[in-house]
Design an enzyme around this catalytic site. Structure first.
Site, PDB file in Angstrom:
ATOM      1  N   THR A 160      -2.833   2.365  -4.489  1.00 37.42           N
ATOM      2  CA  THR A 160      -3.084   3.692  -3.947  1.00 37.42           C
ATOM      3  C   THR A 160      -4.449   4.183  -4.397  1.00 37.42           C
ATOM      4  OG1 THR A 160      -2.321   5.993  -3.957  1.00 37.42           O
ATOM      5  CG2 THR A 160      -1.846   4.697  -5.915  1.00 37.42           C
ATOM      6  N   ARG A 181      -2.701  15.155  -1.463  1.00 41.23           N
ATOM      7  CA  ARG A 181      -4.057  14.642  -1.257  1.00 41.23           C
ATOM      8  C   ARG A 181      -5.007  15.828  -1.236  1.00 41.23           C
ATOM      9  NH1 ARG A 181      -3.653   9.606   1.867  1.00 41.23           N
ATOM     10  NH2 ARG A 181      -5.500  10.179   3.053  1.00 41.23           N
ATOM     11  N   ASP A 185      -4.875   7.299  -5.076  1.00 40.24           N
ATOM     12  CA  ASP A 185      -4.607   8.546  -5.800  1.00 40.24           C
ATOM     13  C   ASP A 185      -5.074   8.465  -7.251  1.00 40.24           C
ATOM     14  OD1 ASP A 185      -3.380   9.677  -3.585  1.00 40.24           O
ATOM     15  OD2 ASP A 185      -1.433   8.820  -4.086  1.00 40.24           O
ATOM     16  N   LYS A 240     -16.957  19.082   3.043  1.00 41.88           N
ATOM     17  CA  LYS A 240     -15.672  18.849   2.390  1.00 41.88           C
ATOM     18  C   LYS A 240     -15.652  17.388   1.963  1.00 41.88           C
ATOM     19  CE  LYS A 240     -12.768  17.591   6.403  1.00 41.88           C
ATOM     20  NZ  LYS A 240     -13.602  17.760   7.588  1.00 41.88           N
ATOM     21  N   ASP A 248       0.862  -1.174   0.000  1.00 43.34           N
ATOM     22  CA  ASP A 248       0.000   0.000   0.000  1.00 43.34           C
ATOM     23  C   ASP A 248       0.902   1.229   0.000  1.00 43.34           C
ATOM     24  OD1 ASP A 248      -2.195   1.607   0.101  1.00 43.34           O
ATOM     25  OD2 ASP A 248      -2.604   1.288   2.221  1.00 43.34           O
TER      26      ASP A 248
END
Length: 1097
Positions: free
Chosen positions: A725, A644, A727, A610, A428
């Site tokens: 990930t 991030r 991302d 958010k 990870d």
């Protein structure tokens, strides 16, 4: 140190969405209707453990045992474990048969080595189990406060807890059983739990009791509490719980939010009260603590095959010997060629009238005689070596992390050599490659980017593009100021109240207010003026800290309000503003957003949100998209920098709209239906719409120290690395370059679906054949590239949506073919469920990713080489010894007469050749740790299994047979047929046997000396000490009366030692035996060098 208690925090209004399963569609099936049926039959009488109904159920006490054995079953069970090995069964049968006339040696000489070997292994098992027993005793004897029914809490041992007991657990204590949370020192009963022992997560989780039990705090309220819990039976699912609380004629649905699991720890909460539901082995952690599957290395599996080969050789040699013996015995019936056997009055073993029977009996004798081909001490020696290797791994100071005070830990010793044969590393990103320490570094507000400096990823990206970095600076070096944990933001336009001069100051104010209000963090005053924030994630803590540093300090919260200390722009003064907290809609991996509903001091009703940019952008109103394009551009830039990102938005609510929504939401929140999660999600969606975009945050999770260098070394060693990930593609690729996952000259292969419809795919309600075809085409194109014969390295980048299709049964083989031929695989946009495959229980643990370099390239290389060399040497020395017996039998007309004294043979594997091979398996190093790290290519020796290929194994076996030939025939021809003693006597059977045995002991130990690359005093002691021990054994054993020493009596002292021929023969034979392997090694080094030979030269 002063600490202010976090009172008046009514978090029972928080809505916790399930992150373990996706919201289901409405269903008429009520999960709680199963209560009372099979699998849901447990009944707990709260605060009445002694009632007749509870006693009748006979639930387990809280005593736990993780031991494998008990005092009663240790011997039979351990013996069963030992004799599951084929070799040990063989030696047991031989030991039993040794009491019969078929045995070529005495029974004690076989039994003693077997008892020593089996006893040593059993002792090791017993010691390990005793340690587990001590851990169990320590756990069972911990104490916890239990309500005694007489208006007081008393401490009792964990093992004495019963189902239905009410316990009080204090801060930093572990929960002794699975409990139903009743209340805590907080008014609404919330508590915080650390689950690191269960899932490795260091972030705290909040647990919330039912509102009807949150008042049960003092002794008086506990005394009057009576209720019944009906729930699921014990099971191994830690993230699910189905149950119902029956209290005061009402039913209340129970969920995992009210369950405290054994093994987790209470944090940041003074105490909790709870009811014991599951005890002992019924707890979820113990239900999961089943015996781990037996993991066997490739070397062990091949070793088993070698044992079968040796058994086949044993049968073949015995058959050949018995066949030739039968032929010779049949001849004795005619010409009496072997008249000294008196065939006319002989037993069945030499009866020429029944040669077939004699040959069969000889075959059985041969199976025992040539049993020395099978190394009796091999398994126990390997186990000893592996345990010592694990100790060295655990004590390696180069893998000790000062920050966490943790060293490397080998949880098992069974897989040491596998560390030297790793082909692929699956990892990870967050917390493994990165520090999991989030820092607020940049933001975009009202279309303007704020924050200076470059991240590690940006610097790596600039270097990849060949850009100069003279004027670019690392974020950490932009300003010199006192560091703040979680905050690394530098921008003169924002800091020191300069934001009030910005053109969009209203947006900036609202942006940081959202960060200061939209969270579930709790403030704790550690010292006057210093506030510590306890948050469920480091991201959330970073947002609150960022708001504080800019001027919006979160100082207090209770069940209905949040207090901020912020700048009043009109007066320029710092003022306290109190916001009424109405609802918190928590973040989850399904929702990917969080919202709070508050009323500000101006009585405006606001929803502050958010979340992931894709989720927030699709909920924006038409008027709220003013800065959407600029914000998206900034988010893309932040993503490329490896940051991030989250989008920040808000909306004003109408009072009437809110009231209508609140009624529907509360109804869904109190629902007992299995569709509760779906209903809550649906109600949240209704209010989380028409948002106005404020901007986006950018958080940096820095790479751990040494990660790029470690990955680069692992890549040089030929190890493929796969990283998962969440991302985006661009972020994942750029982080890949920053940490050397992707390298210059590496060609990227993309398997990406640009327009994923992931929600539709998960519901299986949409035709996704087109997406499947796209993924299939991309995989096929990738395969054609990697199989083109190019020397270029490839990196595969695949997103989570494409991974769903790639793992389809019709596509997975081609996908794995592509992935295995790529040096790097990066799976981006993966969900937590997909990343769970990287959360298996570990056999080895390290504190930092960079330690993986030393664990594999140093310890892995050493362990692989040591174990394989040790096994090959074991087979060599036993074949050398065993075949001298066969040659002697041929020399003695296949009479099954052993060449050596009984105790010579039984001591061979136990006394004279065992310690040097253990020293080889523990201490040998072909290269130092520095050189192993300097030359990663050495690791390929294990990946290619160079030292344990069949060709290498067979070469050792051939060397053993050749050595036996040289030893027997050279010895026999050197000392027989001529005067051996000074008085003219020739060498007899006992002298020949002793001389051959001496040659065998010296030859195999000297062969060991030639194999060793790194001598320590221990290896010198064991090798030369074993040879010395043999001669001392001859002196002592030969002095024992002949009734015991038999053929060894005075042979060495009176016949061999005084004879110069004995000593010359030994020297000649040993040199001749070592010469072939020495010559081959010299030839190989010169003309066919291995990797290590090239490095050494």
């Amino acid at each position: 140190m002063a600490r202010v208690r976090k009172r008046n925090i009514h978090l029972s209004k928080l809505c916790s969405f399930s992150c373990c399963r996706r919201p289901s569609q409405p269903s008429s099936t009520n999960e709680h209707d199963r209560i009372g049926q099979k699998g849901y039959s447990r009944v707990v009488y709260c605060n009445e453990p002694d009632c007749e109904e509870q006693i009748r159920l006979k639930y387990r006490r809280n005593y736990v045992s993780t031991t494998k054995y008990t005092a009663a079953n240790f011997i039979p069970k351990s013996l069963f474990e030992q004799f599951r090995r084929v070799a040990n069964i063989y030696f047991l049968v031989v030991a039993c048969v040794s009491f019969s006339p078929l045995a070529p040696y005495s029974a004690p000489s076989v039994l003693v080595p077997l008892i020593v070997v089996i006893g040593a292994t059993m002792a090791k098992e017993g010691i390990e189990d005793y340690r587990r027993k001590q851990q169990d005793v320590e756990a069972n004897n911990q104490t916890v406060e239990v309500y005694d029914g007489n208006s007081s809490f008393n401490k009792i041992k964990w093992k004495n807890l019963r189902v239905g007991d009410i316990v009080k657990v204090h801060k930093d204590e572990y929960f002794p059983a699975d409990l139903l949370l009743l209340s805590s020192d907080y008014e609404d009963g919330v508590c915080y739990v650390e689950t690191m022992n269960l899932d490795g997560e260091t972030n705290l989780k909040s647990k919330h009791p039912l509102e009807v039990t949150s008042f049960i705090r003092d002794v008086e309220t506990v005394k009057g509490f009576r209720a019944v819990i009906k729930c699921e039976d014990p099971n191994e699912h830690p993230y699910s719980f189905v149950g119902t609380l029956y209290y005061e004629c009402q039913q209340y649905a129970l969920s995992p939010q009210q369950i405290l699991l054994r093994g987790t720890k209470l944090k940041d909460t003074d105490y909790i009260n709870g009811v014991v539901i599951f005890t002992g082995h019924d707890t979820k952690v113990m239900q999961n603590a089943m015996d781990p599957p037996s993991k066997r290395t490739r070397i062990e599996r091949r070793m088993d095959k070698i044992i079968y080969v040796l058994f086949s050789a044993l049968i073949l040699v015995s058959f050949i010997g018995s066949l030739l013996f039968g032929i010779e015995t049949k001849k004795d019936g005619g010409d009496y060629g072997r008249w000294y056997l008196r065939p006319d009055i002989t037993t069945v073993f030499f009866d020429p009238r029944r040669p077939s029977v004699a040959a069969f009996l000889h075959f059985l004798t041969g199976l025992m005689l040539y049993g020395y081909l099978i190394p009796i001490s091999l398994y126990v020696s390997i186990e000893i070596c592996k345990v010592l290797q694990s100790i060295f791994i655990n004590q390696d100071q180069a893998m000790y992390d000062e920050e966490t005070k943790r060293s490397a830990h080998a949880r098992t010793s069974n897989l040491n050599e596998e560390l030297g044969q790793v082909f692929t590393i699956l990892s990870d990103k967050t917390g493994t490659l990165t520090c999991n320490k989030m820092e607020f570094v940049k933001c975009s507000i009202a279309g303007t980017a704020y924050g200076c400096g470059m991240t590690e990823v940006e610097i790596a990206l600039a270097r990849k593009r060949g850009e100069t970095l003279d004027e670019q600076r690392d974020i950490d070096t932009v300003e010199s100021r006192e560091p703040v944990k979680g905050f690394n933001f530098r921008d003169g336009r924002i800091m020191n109240r300069k934001w009030v001069h910005e053109p969009y100051r209203d947006y900036i104010e609202k942006f940081f207010r959202v960060l200061a209000l939209c969270h579930t963090a709790v403030p704790e005053v550690l010292d006057p003026g210093k506030i510590f924030y306890e948050a469920e994630s480091p991201d959330e803590a970073a947002f609150v800290i960022a708001a504080r540093e800019v001027g919006f300090q979160f100082v207090k919260r209770n069940q209905t309000s949040i207090q901020l200390r912020e700048l009043d722009r009109s007066s320029g003064e710092i003022v306290d503003r109190v916001y009424e907290l109405l609802h918190v809609l928590e973040f989850s991996s399904t929702r990917r957003r969080m919202s709070v509903i508050v009323r500000n001091p101006e009585r405006q009703l606001l929803l502050l949100a958010k979340g992931a940019d894709s989720v927030i952008f699709e909920r924006l109103s038409e008027q709220g998209r003013m800065f959407e394009a600029e914000t998206k551009e900034h988010i893309e830039r932040y993503s490329e920098a490896g940051l991030r990102t989250l989008a920040v938005a808000y909306r004003e609510l109408d009072d009437d709209e809110y009231k209508r929504w609140e009624q529907e939401y509360v109804k869904a929140e109190t629902s007992v239906s299995a569709d509760r999660d779906y209903l809550l999600d649906e109600k949240a969606n209704r209010i989380e719409r028409d948002l106005i975009l404020l901007g986006a945050t950018a958080i940096e999770d820095k790479l751990q120290k040494g990660v790029p260098e470690c990955i680069d070394k692992l890549a040089q060693a030929g190890i493929n690395i796969w990283v998962l990930t969440g991302d985006k593609k661009g972020t994942a690729i750029n982080i890949g370059y920053a940490c050397s996952l992707l390298r210059h000259g590496m060609k990227e292969i993309l398997v990406i679906l640009e327009n994923p419809r992931i929600a539709a795919v998960e519901r299986d309600t949409e035709d996704f054949a087109e997406d499947y075809e796209i993924v299939e085409k991309q995989i096929d194109e990738g395969i054609s590239q990697v199989t083109g014969g190019s020397s270029t390295q490839f990196g595969l980048i695949i997103d989570g949506k494409s991974l769903i299709f790639a793992l389809d049964k019709n596509l997975i083989i081609r996908f794995m073919e592509l992935a295995m031929k790529c040096a790097t695989v990066i799976c981006c946009r993966t969900s937590p469920k997909q990343k769970a495959i990287a959360a298996m229980s570990s056999d080895f643990s390290i504190a930092q990713f960079r330690f993986l370099e030393r664990l594999l390239l140093v310890h892995g290389h050493w362990c692989y080489r040591r174990i394989t060399m040790m096994i090959c040497y074991f087979f060599y020395k036993n074949i050398t010894f065993g075949f001298t017996l066969f040659w002697f039998e041929a020399y003695s007309s296949f009479s099954a007469q052993p060449a050596y004294n009984d105790w010579y043979m039984s001591s061979y594997n136990v006394l004279f050749t065992s310690l040097p091979v253990i020293a080889l398996g523990v201490f040998d190093q072909d290269f130092s740790a520095r050189h192993c790290l300097e030359y990663p290519s050495l690791y390929k020796e294990g990946m290619d299994d160079v030292l344990f290929r069949w060709t290498h194994i067979l070469s050792w076996m051939f060397n053993g047979v050749l050595s036996s030939v040289i030893i027997f025939f050279l010895t026999a021809n050197s000392i027989t047929g001529q005067a051996f003693r000074k008085d003219g006597q020739v060498a007899d059977y006992s002298v020949l046997g002793l001389t051959m045995y001496t040659c065998v002991v010296l030859a195999v130990n000297c062969q060991m000396a030639l194999c060793i690359n790194y001598f320590t005093w221990i290896q010198h002691l064991f090798i030369w000490g074993s040879i010395t021990l043999w001669f001392k054994f001859l002196l002592v054993y030969g002095s024992i009366p002949p009734t015991l020493s038999t053929t060894a009596y005075k042979v060495f002292i009176e016949a061999c030692a005084p004879s110069i021929q004995y000593w010359l023969t030994i020297i000649l034979v040993v040199i001749a035996t070592l010469l072939p392997s020495f010559s081959y090694r010299a030839f190989q080094t010169r003309f066919r060098p291995m990797v290590r030979d090239s490095i050494q030269t």
